[in-house]
Design a protein around this motif. Structure first.
Motif, PDB file in Angstrom:
ATOM      1  N   TYR A 121       0.812  -1.226   0.000  1.00 53.64           N
ATOM      2  CA  TYR A 121       0.000   0.000   0.000  1.00 53.64           C
ATOM      3  C   TYR A 121       0.842   1.272   0.000  1.00 53.64           C
ATOM      4  O   TYR A 121       0.334   2.363   0.176  1.00 53.64           O
ATOM      5  N   ASN A 122       2.129   1.138  -0.250  1.00 54.09           N
ATOM      6  CA  ASN A 122       3.023   2.297  -0.205  1.00 54.09           C
ATOM      7  C   ASN A 122       2.747   3.308  -1.321  1.00 54.09           C
ATOM      8  O   ASN A 122       2.489   2.933  -2.459  1.00 54.09           O
ATOM      9  N   GLN A 123       2.800   4.590  -0.956  1.00 53.64           N
ATOM     10  CA  GLN A 123       2.694   5.667  -1.939  1.00 53.64           C
ATOM     11  C   GLN A 123       3.912   6.595  -1.878  1.00 53.64           C
ATOM     12  O   GLN A 123       3.973   7.602  -2.575  1.00 53.64           O
ATOM     13  N   LEU A 124       4.892   6.247  -1.035  1.00 56.68           N
ATOM     14  CA  LEU A 124       6.081   7.081  -0.872  1.00 56.68           C
ATOM     15  C   LEU A 124       6.991   6.956  -2.083  1.00 56.68           C
ATOM     16  O   LEU A 124       7.214   5.854  -2.589  1.00 56.68           O
ATOM     17  N   LEU A 240      14.982  13.645  -0.828  1.00 54.86           N
ATOM     18  CA  LEU A 240      13.703  14.321  -0.633  1.00 54.86           C
ATOM     19  C   LEU A 240      12.590  13.388  -1.082  1.00 54.86           C
ATOM     20  O   LEU A 240      12.691  12.754  -2.135  1.00 54.86           O
ATOM     21  N   VAL A 241      11.545  13.296  -0.261  1.00 59.09           N
ATOM     22  CA  VAL A 241      10.477  12.335  -0.513  1.00 59.09           C
ATOM     23  C   VAL A 241       9.117  13.020  -0.504  1.00 59.09           C
ATOM     24  O   VAL A 241       8.923  14.068   0.118  1.00 59.09           O
ATOM     25  N   THR A 242       8.185  12.395  -1.187  1.00 63.47           N
ATOM     26  CA  THR A 242       6.799  12.867  -1.225  1.00 63.47           C
ATOM     27  C   THR A 242       5.925  11.662  -1.547  1.00 63.47           C
ATOM     28  O   THR A 242       6.402  10.522  -1.604  1.00 63.47           O
ATOM     29  N   SER A 243       4.642  11.895  -1.765  1.00 58.88           N
ATOM     30  CA  SER A 243       3.762  10.805  -2.180  1.00 58.88           C
ATOM     31  C   SER A 243       3.633  10.812  -3.699  1.00 58.88           C
ATOM     32  O   SER A 243       3.817  11.847  -4.354  1.00 58.88           O
ATOM     33  N   LYS A 244       3.304   9.665  -4.247  1.00 61.63           N
ATOM     34  CA  LYS A 244       3.122   9.549  -5.693  1.00 61.63           C
ATOM     35  C   LYS A 244       2.025  10.492  -6.178  1.00 61.63           C
ATOM     36  O   LYS A 244       2.174  11.180  -7.189  1.00 61.63           O
ATOM     37  N   GLN A 245       0.941  10.574  -5.401  1.00 59.80           N
ATOM     38  CA  GLN A 245      -0.170  11.439  -5.796  1.00 59.80           C
ATOM     39  C   GLN A 245       0.236  12.911  -5.815  1.00 59.80           C
ATOM     40  O   GLN A 245      -0.157  13.659  -6.713  1.00 59.80           O
ATOM     41  N   TYR A 246       1.034  13.305  -4.830  1.00 59.37           N
ATOM     42  CA  TYR A 246       1.390  14.724  -4.735  1.00 59.37           C
ATOM     43  C   TYR A 246       2.268  15.159  -5.896  1.00 59.37           C
ATOM     44  O   TYR A 246       2.028  16.200  -6.515  1.00 59.37           O
ATOM     45  N   ILE A 247       3.289  14.398  -6.216  1.00 59.14           N
ATOM     46  CA  ILE A 247       4.184  14.823  -7.290  1.00 59.14           C
ATOM     47  C   ILE A 247       3.488  14.744  -8.648  1.00 59.14           C
ATOM     48  O   ILE A 247       3.754  15.568  -9.542  1.00 59.14           O
ATOM     49  N   GLU A 248       2.587  13.798  -8.820  1.00 55.91           N
ATOM     50  CA  GLU A 248       1.872  13.719 -10.098  1.00 55.91           C
ATOM     51  C   GLU A 248       0.991  14.941 -10.326  1.00 55.91           C
ATOM     52  O   GLU A 248       0.797  15.374 -11.459  1.00 55.91           O
TER      53      GLU A 248
END
Length: 351
Positions: A121-124, A240-248
């Protein structure tokens, strides 16, 4: 009398309208506070985009943000920061996972370990490489009674560690490099620098891999350097990390954020003594400790093939040592769209 009643109805209606408008305004403000990326006006009438940043206190991106905001650098790039500080990089990952932060920074091990333990369930995702800590000071420190015979560490209080962070890998590497059996070493799990130093002071720990200003604190306790950073590979990659949804949805915003960090880092490098004094006054940071810690890493925002291979080696080690159940392809959890927009010449990942 009829006229008076009519006036009262008009007043009542006006009050109702005011209350409705006030309620709608309050809702709008609350929604913006929850993480809207637009809506904050700049002095020139343009809007700032808000990024909720989870900072690891006293790290590169944190210092860059403090000084960069004071100098108007982030505003120049159209960025407003809503900041929350945490003790470890793993906490910044937690903030992104639970939706209280948009972006953060973590060390290499913390990132690959979290992904490995949440594959279903990872989105990182990693979206930029920030720095490589080529430690030139510090290394493995031990309590003085173990300095002449490291084999005694097997029966000691144990190695200072923070489960889920780079210290797990650093300890294993040091133990292996020095011919010690990692399976026979005890672990002292700590949750902050303060608790680690307390354990060292109270005789509840006997070894630690440390560098920079923290290493000086162990030296102050009388602990002995028995292996240098080069000997125990104390270098750490920061990402630097974010969620897949945020960067998209926000690659352009992240590109401007990266540009603001980069410019702030350059400003600090060009005004190091002045910045050290300002941070001392603002955050209580010792100026000399700050300068020592700031100079330790090589800070370059981009994403290199070497940076990816570092993540891969740690992920493979973690899987082989039971930190998570199965190996995975680290490259599946890297999205470079933002850093490619900001610094295309600094992205050298092999496709």
């Amino acid at each position: 009398m009829k006229k008076l009643g009519k006036i009262k109805r008009i007043i009542s209606l006006a009050v109702s309208i005011v209350l409705i408008i006030s309620s709608l305004t309050a809702c709008a403000k609350n929604e913006a506070k929850a993480g809207d990326t637009t809506g904050t006006p700049k002095a020139d009438g343009k809007e700032l985009r808000t990024i909720r940043v989870a900072f690891m206190t006293g790290q590169t991106d944190h210092y860059a943000a403090v000084i960069g905001q004071e100098e108007g650098i982030y505003e120049k790039h159209g960025i407003k920061i809503e900041a929350t500080e945490y003790a470890y990089g793993i906490n910044t990952i937690d903030a992104i996972a639970n939706g209280t932060g948009d972006v953060g920074m973590c060390a290499d091990f913390a990132g690959v370990n979290r992904i490995g333990n949440t594959l279903d369930y990872n989105q990182l995702v990693f979206y930029a490489e920030l720095a490589v800590s080529n430690a030139t000071t510090g290394g493995l420190y031990v309590a003085p009674e173990y300095a002449d015979d490291l084999s005694k560490l097997e029966d000691s209080a144990g190695w200072i560690t923070s489960i889920g962070t780079r210290s797990e890998y650093s300890n294993w590497y040091a133990q292996t490099a020095l011919g010690l059996d990692p399976d026979k070493q005890k672990i002292v799990n700590t949750d902050s620098t303060a608790t680690a130093l307390a354990a060292a002071t109270n005789g509840e720990a006997s070894a630690v891999v440390s560098s920079g200003s923290q290493a000086k604190k162990y030296e102050g306790l009388g602990w002995v350097l028995v292996a240098t950073s080069d000997q125990v590979s104390a270098s750490t990659g920061s990402y630097l990390v974010t969620s897949k949804q945020y960067i998209e949805a926000n690659a352009d915003i992240l590109a401007d954020y990266l540009a603001a960090i980069d410019e702030s880092v350059k400003y600090i490098n060009d005004h190091l003594d002045d910045v050290a004094n300002r941070l001392s006054a603002k955050l209580g940071v010792d100026p000399e400790n700050f300068k020592s810690d700031w100079k330790t890493p090589k800070i370059v925002i981009g994403f290199t093939e070497e940076g990816v291979q570092n993540l891969e080696s740690i992920a493979n080690w973690a899987a082989d040592h039971g930190k998570f159940e199965k190996k995975y392809n680290v490259r599946d959890f890297i999205i470079t769209t933002a850093v490619e927009k900001a610094f295309p010449d600094r992205v050298t990942i092999k496709k």
